[in-house]
Write a protein that holds these residues in place. Structure first.
Motif, PDB file in Angstrom:
ATOM      1  N   PHE A 182       0.884  -1.128   0.115  1.00 55.88           N
ATOM      2  CA  PHE A 182       0.045  -0.064   0.018  1.00 55.88           C
ATOM      3  C   PHE A 182       0.869   1.092   0.013  1.00 55.88           C
ATOM      4  N   VAL A 253      -6.574  -3.072  -0.613  1.00 57.06           N
ATOM      5  CA  VAL A 253      -7.723  -4.079  -0.433  1.00 57.06           C
ATOM      6  C   VAL A 253      -8.727  -3.721  -1.350  1.00 57.06           C
ATOM      7  N   ASN A 283     -10.146  -4.112   6.833  1.00 54.38           N
ATOM      8  CA  ASN A 283      -8.724  -4.267   6.688  1.00 54.38           C
ATOM      9  C   ASN A 283      -8.176  -4.587   8.196  1.00 54.38           C
TER      10      ASN A 283
HETATM   11  O1  URC Z   1      -5.710  -1.398   1.221  1.00 53.32           O
HETATM   12  C1  URC Z   1      -5.851  -0.504   1.972  1.00 53.32           C
HETATM   13  N1  URC Z   1      -6.433   0.636   1.418  1.00 53.32           N
HETATM   14  C2  URC Z   1      -6.731   1.967   2.054  1.00 53.32           C
HETATM   15  O2  URC Z   1      -7.668   2.690   1.590  1.00 53.32           O
HETATM   16  C3  URC Z   1      -5.972   2.220   3.253  1.00 53.32           C
HETATM   17  N2  URC Z   1      -5.910   3.283   4.058  1.00 53.32           N
HETATM   18  C4  URC Z   1      -5.077   2.908   4.990  1.00 53.32           C
HETATM   19  O3  URC Z   1      -4.597   3.727   6.208  1.00 53.32           O
HETATM   20  N3  URC Z   1      -4.212   1.643   4.958  1.00 53.32           N
HETATM   21  C5  URC Z   1      -5.148   1.104   3.688  1.00 53.32           C
HETATM   22  N4  URC Z   1      -5.170   0.056   2.830  1.00 53.32           N
END
Ligand code: URC
Length: 332
Positions: A182, A253, A283
């Protein structure tokens, strides 16, 4: 202001439904040619009924038309006992049969919703094959069904139709310890999150999909040879969910969720009966523990080995993907 001094004309009953929730049952289905060979299903069922003339049960305490919630519970038990194996072992069919019954049986009930949550009982596999009547709860995962049925006119006749038919699953807990990044996200003065190329990705999968609605009466649909194979579709959704989760080099995600949906919708003909697929994916964060005090490096992507599972907060990523050609911009 107390209710006795308020004017009743200031209020209007806006929407209402009533029924029984948390109706729990387990049904055993015996193979007629070998009664020790059995299948089981365990369901938690909810029925909710409504109809315009039921308004006075709220506004005037008039119970004349109220089919008691206890009667609804008895009906659910009766159907669990009397439906044949294939109908009762499939939660979609079970819910459709109940939804059809409640609206057909009572003139004043115009709409009904049925929720079914199916617990997981998997057959125990032994060295010499699957056991005929021993099962294991191998996970919290549940299969879910939501059905809405209503009175309607079909070909000039009174009929019961299905106006919503959703399958799904929930509480499927998964984790991968690599293959998830990410980075390159929006940054401003509120941002403290570090970009990562490799992280733990864990989520409790909740998935829901809409089946194409039957065009005619529900009774015809239920006896039709072209009824979708609901059990096969459920297995297909689960299979693609786990495969994509495990194998996707995830940018987020969001990206993994979208790929899960498109892989499922693309798996024709198994899933041709589906018009959309959606997920809600929390998440579930795992944070590397600082072991600097012991002069142990545990904080970088390559050295982190011990993590703290965070109870809260968690991210929550949701989306529904439908087949193209359905028109319209995304609903936000
Ligand atoms: O896969 C992710 N999407 C997000 O939108 C996000 N926001 C975050 O803080 N971590 C993550 N991880």
């Amino acid at each position: 202001m107390t209710s006795s001094s308020s004017s009743s004309s200031a209020f209007a009953l806006d929407s209402f439904s009533y029924g029984k929730s948390l109706v729990r049952l387990l049904r055993v289905v015996r193979d007629p040619s070998n009664p020790k060979k059995q299948d089981v299903i365990e369901y938690t069922v909810q029925s909710l009924l409504t109809g315009p003339t039921l308004d006075t049960s709220y506004t005037e305490g008039d119970n004349t038309l109220v089919v008691p919630t206890d009667t609804q519970k008895n009906t659910i038990h009766y159907f669990a006992k009397t439906l044949d194996g294939p109908s009762v072992l499939c939660p979609e069919k079970f819910a459709l049969e109940l939804g059809n019954h409640f609206v057909k049986r009572y003139d004043h009930v115009t709409k009904c919703t049925i929720d079914v949550i199916a617990q997981k009982w998997s057959r125990i596999e032994l060295d010499d094959g699957p056991h005929p009547h021993a099962f294991v709860r191998d996970g919290d995962e549940k299969r879910t069904v939501f059905v809405q049925t209503e009175k309607a006119r079909v070909n000039g006749q009174d009929a019961v139709v299905c106006t919503q038919l959703k399958g799904g699953m929930k509480d499927l807990l998964v984790l991968k310890s690599s293959g998830s990044a990410f980075h390159s996200f929006w940054r401003d003065e509120f941002t403290t999150l570090k970009a990562v190329n490799d992280r733990i990705f864990s989520t409790s999968v909740e998935c829901q999909y809409n089946f194409a609605l039957p065009t005619g009466s529900l009774s015809e649909y239920l006896s039709s040879p072209t009824l979708p194979d609901f059990n096969a579709i459920s297995s297909c959704v689960r299979k693609h969910t786990l495969r994509v989760f495990a194998t996707h080099e995830s940018a987020s995600v969001q990206a993994t969720l979208y790929l899960m949906c498109t892989e499922i919708l693309g798996d024709a003909p198994t899933t041709d009966a589906l018009v959309d697929v959606g997920y809600a994916l929390p998440n579930k964060h795992y944070v590397p523990i600082n072991l600097d005090w012991a002069k142990l490096d545990n904080l970088t992507e390559t050295t982190a080995e011990v993590f703290h599972p965070q109870a809260d907060p968690s991210g929550l990523i949701k989306a529904v993907v439908k087949r193209t050609g359905d028109g319209g911009a995304p609903k936000l």
